[in-house]
Design an enzyme around this catalytic site. Structure first.
Site, PDB file in Angstrom:
ATOM      1  N   GLY A 213      43.298 -10.677  14.891  1.00 56.78           N
ATOM      2  CA  GLY A 213      43.890 -11.764  13.962  1.00 56.78           C
ATOM      3  C   GLY A 213      44.905 -11.247  13.322  1.00 56.78           C
ATOM      4  O   GLY A 213      45.439 -12.115  12.374  1.00 56.78           O
ATOM      5  N   GLU A 249      40.406  -4.850  16.264  1.00 58.35           N
ATOM      6  CA  GLU A 249      40.745  -5.039  17.638  1.00 58.35           C
ATOM      7  C   GLU A 249      41.609  -6.041  17.977  1.00 58.35           C
ATOM      8  O   GLU A 249      41.403  -7.241  18.380  1.00 58.35           O
ATOM      9  CB  GLU A 249      39.261  -5.695  18.378  1.00 58.35           C
ATOM     10  CG  GLU A 249      38.580  -6.352  17.887  1.00 58.35           C
ATOM     11  CD  GLU A 249      37.337  -6.598  18.130  1.00 58.35           C
ATOM     12  OE1 GLU A 249      36.836  -6.086  19.095  1.00 58.35           O
ATOM     13  OE2 GLU A 249      36.799  -8.146  18.020  1.00 58.35           O
ATOM     14  N   GLY A 251      45.024  -8.031  19.456  1.00 59.52           N
ATOM     15  CA  GLY A 251      45.666  -8.262  20.431  1.00 59.52           C
ATOM     16  C   GLY A 251      47.144  -8.661  20.446  1.00 59.52           C
ATOM     17  O   GLY A 251      47.874  -7.877  20.600  1.00 59.52           O
ATOM     18  N   ARG A 252      47.402  -9.883  19.849  1.00 64.86           N
ATOM     19  CA  ARG A 252      48.631 -10.598  19.969  1.00 64.86           C
ATOM     20  C   ARG A 252      49.653  -9.746  19.069  1.00 64.86           C
ATOM     21  O   ARG A 252      50.805  -9.263  19.574  1.00 64.86           O
ATOM     22  CB  ARG A 252      48.657 -11.866  19.063  1.00 64.86           C
ATOM     23  CG  ARG A 252      49.965 -12.550  19.152  1.00 64.86           C
ATOM     24  CD  ARG A 252      49.677 -13.942  18.312  1.00 64.86           C
ATOM     25  NE  ARG A 252      48.372 -14.702  18.753  1.00 64.86           N
ATOM     26  CZ  ARG A 252      48.707 -15.602  19.540  1.00 64.86           C
ATOM     27  NH1 ARG A 252      49.797 -15.959  20.033  1.00 64.86           N
ATOM     28  NH2 ARG A 252      47.639 -16.801  19.718  1.00 64.86           N
ATOM     29  N   CYS A 327      56.830 -32.430  34.673  1.00 63.81           N
ATOM     30  CA  CYS A 327      56.958 -33.885  34.378  1.00 63.81           C
ATOM     31  C   CYS A 327      55.876 -34.257  33.318  1.00 63.81           C
ATOM     32  O   CYS A 327      55.009 -35.082  33.627  1.00 63.81           O
ATOM     33  CB  CYS A 327      56.499 -34.643  35.863  1.00 63.81           C
ATOM     34  SG  CYS A 327      57.460 -34.118  37.087  1.00 63.81           S
ATOM     35  N   TYR A 356      49.345 -13.592  25.076  1.00 63.41           N
ATOM     36  CA  TYR A 356      49.102 -14.737  25.580  1.00 63.41           C
ATOM     37  C   TYR A 356      50.050 -15.873  25.961  1.00 63.41           C
ATOM     38  O   TYR A 356      50.520 -16.972  25.380  1.00 63.41           O
ATOM     39  CB  TYR A 356      48.499 -15.614  23.949  1.00 63.41           C
ATOM     40  CG  TYR A 356      47.370 -14.768  23.679  1.00 63.41           C
ATOM     41  CD1 TYR A 356      45.931 -14.949  24.024  1.00 63.41           C
ATOM     42  CD2 TYR A 356      47.535 -14.188  22.428  1.00 63.41           C
ATOM     43  CE1 TYR A 356      45.043 -14.210  23.327  1.00 63.41           C
ATOM     44  CE2 TYR A 356      46.568 -13.288  21.880  1.00 63.41           C
ATOM     45  CZ  TYR A 356      45.215 -13.446  22.230  1.00 63.41           C
ATOM     46  OH  TYR A 356      44.318 -12.656  21.616  1.00 63.41           O
TER      47      TYR A 356
HETATM   48  C1  LIG Z   1      40.988 -12.901  20.742  1.00 62.32           C
HETATM   49  C2  LIG Z   1      39.966 -11.856  20.120  1.00 62.32           C
HETATM   50  C3  LIG Z   1      40.559 -10.777  19.457  1.00 62.32           C
HETATM   51  C4  LIG Z   1      42.135 -10.702  19.302  1.00 62.32           C
HETATM   52  O1  LIG Z   1      42.911 -11.458  18.514  1.00 62.32           O
HETATM   53  P1  LIG Z   1      44.251 -11.496  18.149  1.00 62.32           P
HETATM   54  O2  LIG Z   1      44.405 -12.595  17.608  1.00 62.32           O
HETATM   55  O3  LIG Z   1      44.999 -11.407  19.353  1.00 62.32           O
HETATM   56  O4  LIG Z   1      44.585 -10.219  17.448  1.00 62.32           O
HETATM   57  C5  LIG Z   1      39.810  -9.818  18.816  1.00 62.32           C
HETATM   58  N1  LIG Z   1      38.531 -10.088  19.008  1.00 62.32           N
HETATM   59  C6  LIG Z   1      37.776 -10.911  19.560  1.00 62.32           C
HETATM   60  C7  LIG Z   1      36.247 -11.048  19.430  1.00 62.32           C
HETATM   61  C8  LIG Z   1      38.640 -12.036  19.841  1.00 62.32           C
HETATM   62  O5  LIG Z   1      37.942 -13.257  20.462  1.00 62.32           O
END
Ligand SMILES: *Cc1c(COP(=O)(O)O)cnc(C)c1O
Length: 398
Positions: A213, A249, A251-252, A327, A356
């Site tokens: 996050g 952890e 991601g984005r 559309c 994403y």
């Molecule tokens: C989606 C998710 C992440 C990654 O979140 P980001 O906003 O992409 O950093 C990490 N841990 C869990 C449990 C998630 O569901």
């Protein structure tokens, strides 16, 4: 890349490697960095990340199979709600390093799948924290994610009665879109709560995974999450907890910046006083702006070739809404962004399309052709793509 390749996803692998290397360098040793594969599980991206991270976080049997197939030995944490009995068995067979347990029922299912194996788990808990306004809240309020704190003692009883299950600590992924000070504030709340919880139960808390996050600001592409401040803040907090390992952890915030969605302008028109550019492709390829309700930052790459016998449709020094071929009025990539000039045939490169993006898009809607995929892996060419990330000419809402 020719016009026939468009729309195209272009991934800057050297840029990604440098980004994650710098992030790893900013973090203290006792913070383990996992990549949340659901943000983008493109094998080339995973390989670029692999040398710089401590493992992958997966959230389904499909992701687990994919990541394990590519990396036979890399540590994997398996999280996510609604794991099936088959997925739990798959996780044990794949030798996942951590299983993130989402409910008391899931924990009991795990006991039936174990046989004579052991497993290391984290209990995912939905803590009562004060999050403030955040992009996407996964906890601190009623949610399907993780265990309500009132459920934890029941889980501890199951674990105490089963020597095959080793409780390593807690997992919390409460929000996304937080900047570094907000993430550190959240970490403080989590640490205080977790340490107190473990102390009152006489538990040895070895590990806390504080989730992902870390914020990505699509309106201000240059405003990258402050990993130095975050790393320094975690280092300082860890000195107060000498036996604790933290995990994150994200991601984005790892992969968003390395991806570009490049396409071309098919039409430019005016409707009731407003300019629209219709692009090849759309949100069925790049759903990110529709999903997050933002304007995707972009750059115009002019193409001066025009061979039609009529005047080339264009927008000039005015706000333009960039839409796709679907559309539906929801197929908007960027709304009312002032451009110097945008003409039929010009190319548009959308930045921050590495997370994403394609993998959350509804590819089959309207049955348009899929984009082509490119991975720029030589530093010279990648520099051209990467330069635009920091270039002030990237259009964005400000
Ligand atoms: C989606 C998710 C992440 C990654 O979140 P980001 O906003 O992409 O950093 C990490 N841990 C869990 C449990 C998630 O569901």
């Amino acid at each position: 890349m020719t016009d026939d390749d468009l729309p195209a996803y272009v991934h800057d692998l050297p840029g990604l490697r440098e980004h994650v290397r710098a992030i790893r360098a900013a973090l203290p040793d006792r913070v383990e960095l996992l990549y949340a594969a659901k943000a983008n599980s493109d094998p080339r991206l995973l390989h670029a990340l692999a040398g710089h991270i401590d493992g992958f976080e997966v959230a389904s049997g499909g992701e687990l199979r994919h990541v394990r197939g590519l990396f036979p030995d890399t540590p994997i944490a398996f999280g996510g709600p609604g794991k099936t009995p088959a997925e739990l068995a798959q996780a044990l067979n794949a030798g996942v390093q951590r299983l993130h347990i989402e409910s008391a029922h899931e924990l009991r299912l795990l006991t039936t799948a174990l046989g004579d194996r052991t497993v290391d788990i984290l209990l995912r808990v939905n803590l009562p924290v004060t999050l403030g306004p955040v992009a996407l809240a996964m906890g601190g309020q009623p949610s399907p994610f993780g265990l309500d704190p009132t459920q934890l003692d029941q889980c501890l009883a199951v674990i105490a009665a089963d020597r095959r299950i080793r409780l390593r600590g807690l997992h919390v992924h409460l929000a996304s879109g937080l900047d570094a000070p907000a993430q550190l504030g959240l970490a403080d709340e989590v640490l205080a709560w977790a340490v107190d919880w473990a102390d009152t139960r006489g538990l040895d808390l070895a590990e806390i995974n504080i989730g992902g996050g870390m914020g990505v600001d699509y309106a201000r592409p240059q405003q990258v999450f402050d990993w130095s401040a975050f790393g320094a803040g975690l280092r300082e907090r860890l000195t107060r907890h000498p036996r604790l390992t933290l995990r994150i952890e994200p991601g984005r915030s790892l992969t968003a910046y390395c991806g570009w969605y490049v396409t071309e302008v098919l039409d430019v028109k005016r409707s009731h006083g407003q300019a629209f550019a219709v692009l090849r492709g759309g949100t069925h390829h790049l759903r990110t702006p529709a999903a997050k309700q933002h304007d995707q930052p972009f750059e115009v790459i002019p193409d001066d070739v025009w061979s039609r016998p009529w005047e080339r449709p264009e927008a000039r020094d005015e706000p333009v809404t960039l839409v796709g071929q679907l559309c539906t009025p929801k197929d908007v990539l960027a709304r009312g962004i002032t451009v110097e000039r945008l003409r039929v045939g010009d190319r548009v490169a959308f930045a921050m399309a590495g997370a994403y993006a394609w993998n959350i898009s509804h590819h089959q809607f309207l049955m348009h052709p899929h984009p082509t995929f490119h991975h720029v892996d030589d530093v010279e060419t990648a520099g051209v793509a990467a330069a635009s990330v920091s270039s002030p000419s990237v259009h964005h809402a400000s």
